[in-house]
Design an enzyme around this catalytic site. Structure first.
Site, PDB file in Angstrom:
ATOM      1  N   ARG A  98       8.351  -0.076  -4.603  1.00  0.00           N
ATOM      2  CA  ARG A  98       8.379  -0.730  -3.121  1.00  0.00           C
ATOM      3  C   ARG A  98       7.845  -2.069  -3.297  1.00  0.00           C
ATOM      4  NH1 ARG A  98       3.350  -0.857  -1.097  1.00  0.00           N
ATOM      5  NH2 ARG A  98       2.606   1.164  -2.105  1.00  0.00           N
ATOM      6  N   HIS A 126       2.880  -1.626   1.543  1.00  0.00           N
ATOM      7  CA  HIS A 126       3.098  -0.102   2.462  1.00  0.00           C
ATOM      8  C   HIS A 126       3.775  -0.136   3.719  1.00  0.00           C
ATOM      9  CE1 HIS A 126       2.765   4.249   3.531  1.00  0.00           C
ATOM     10  NE2 HIS A 126       2.176   3.932   4.288  1.00  0.00           N
ATOM     11  N   TYR A 154      -4.309  -3.690  -4.884  1.00  0.00           N
ATOM     12  CA  TYR A 154      -4.285  -2.494  -5.828  1.00  0.00           C
ATOM     13  C   TYR A 154      -2.888  -2.698  -6.689  1.00  0.00           C
ATOM     14  CZ  TYR A 154      -0.625  -1.242  -2.013  1.00  0.00           C
ATOM     15  OH  TYR A 154      -0.039  -1.143  -1.253  1.00  0.00           O
TER      16      TYR A 154
END
Length: 380
Positions: A271, A275, A284
């Protein structure tokens, strides 16, 4: 000498039901993800397929960019981009026949559009307007599923019912790596294998369940290995290789349609964006990791192969970009129109026949709307 070592001693043996019902070896995935682009196998790829995949990938990349922009303009409440994962989305739609069903997750709007759904209708749920935004039965696309993995048992149920009816239908269910940690994932795969339902499970392993890396979700060698525990084949594929994904999913669909039962396909992808527009991915993951994956971009991989084979030139590339821009312009214009909403739609598409409670609630709302309309007329 122990009791069990004495001559004539009793040696307990598991009953026959314990023995493996199938040989697990053929079910195991390969050690490395299946690839086509950049390998000798690419020479045998269908040129027409490559052109179709390329056009759809370019369109899909622009669709993701435009939908993301619409969130910043307040026209979408949220958008989970599939930028970087377009090969999985396009291939999933491409391998299905018109009679088949697609069961998408919330990130799979692009797969729904590639299957023929109107781009605006695909975004209606994320816009927060009403229900699904499209007729699921007409398009053979189940509602975009926001709860994790709940679409998987639905796919199995539909596929099993279709087989009982004698319908030649395959269901393809899409889920992210985070969804494999849900109980629905286990239940769906178990039922599918026991019933030998004509369903294909596509796991898009993009490395993170929001901010949780895969290593904190499972200790399995791969997600594809989970298939063996249920008694179905597991396939591992490079999720950024559009041709390889199309090949693996196509084989799984044909296997399901011919009565071979379900298959679990893990597509290893990434990705590229957050998100959703509400997420800060820098908290992260490192920029270096993202940049490394940019070098494995699905569009760049396919274009490199096509140019080397003489299947793509600047004019063809420009035509694909112009088609994508035309789609984005139409999407932008239509999404900027305020939809006309009917509050009575709250009661539509809930049950085939309304319950007593729904009828009472509908009448109450109708009376309130009529009263409000009369009050408005009097105050003019």
């Amino acid at each position: 000498m122990t009791v069990l070592e004495q001559p004539g001693s009793y040696h307990p043996v598991p009953p026959p039901a314990w023995r493996p019902r199938v040989d697990p070896a053929p079910l195991l995935p390969d050690a490395e993800p299946h690839r086509v682009l950049g390998t000798p196998a690419a020479a045998a790829a269908d040129p027409d397929l490559l052109r179709r995949l390329h056009a759809q990938l370019v369109l899909g990349r622009r669709y993701n960019a435009q939908a993301t922009a619409l969130t910043k303009q307040g026209r979408l409440a949220v958008y989970p981009s599939s930028t970087g994962q377009e090969a999985c989305e396009i291939a999933a739609a491409a391998v299905l026949e018109e009679r088949d069903w697609l069961f998408p997750s919330y990130r799979d709007t692009l797969a729904a559009v590639a299957r023929g759904l109107d781009p605006v209708e695909a975004l209606t749920l994320l816009r927060g307007d009403r229900h699904t935004g499209y007729d699921a039965r007409k398009h053979r696309i189940a509602p975009l599923c926001t709860p994790l993995a709940t679409q998987l048992p639905h796919a199995v149920g539909l596929a099993h019912a279709a087989r009982l009816k004698g319908d030649d239908v395959v269901a393809l269910a899409m889920v992210g790596d985070g969804g494999t940690s849900e109980g629905d994932f286990h239940e769906a795969l178990n039922f599918a294998a026991v019933w030998q339902a004509p369903v294909v499970f596509l796991v898009q392993n993009n490395g993170f369940a929001i901010s949780v890396p895969l290593a904190k979700q499972t200790a399995a060698p791969s997600l594809a290995h989970k298939a063996v525990g249920y008694g179905m084949p597991g396939r591992l594929v490079d999720g950024n290789d559009a041709v390889a994904v199309h090949e693996v999913l196509g084989e799984a669909v044909r296997r399901a349609r011919s009565g071979g039962g379900p298959t679990l396909v893990e597509a290893v992808t990434y990705r590229m964006e957050a998100h959703t527009n509400a997420d800060d991915a820098t908290r992260y993951r490192e920029d270096d990791e993202v940049e490394e994956w940019r070098g494995h971009d699905p569009i760049a991989l396919l274009e490199r192969e096509m140019r080397s084979a003489g299947l793509l030139d600047d004019d063809t590339s420009r035509s694909a970009q112009e088609a994508a821009e035309a789609m984005a312009s139409d999407l932008r214009e239509r999404m900027n129109e305020d939809p006309v909403l009917d509050p009575m739609d709250l009661f539509a598409h809930v049950y085939a026949e309304r319950t007593v409670q729904l009828r009472d609630q509908a009448e109450q709302l109708r009376a309130e709307l009529e009263a409000a309309a009369e009050a408005g007329e009097e105050n003019r």
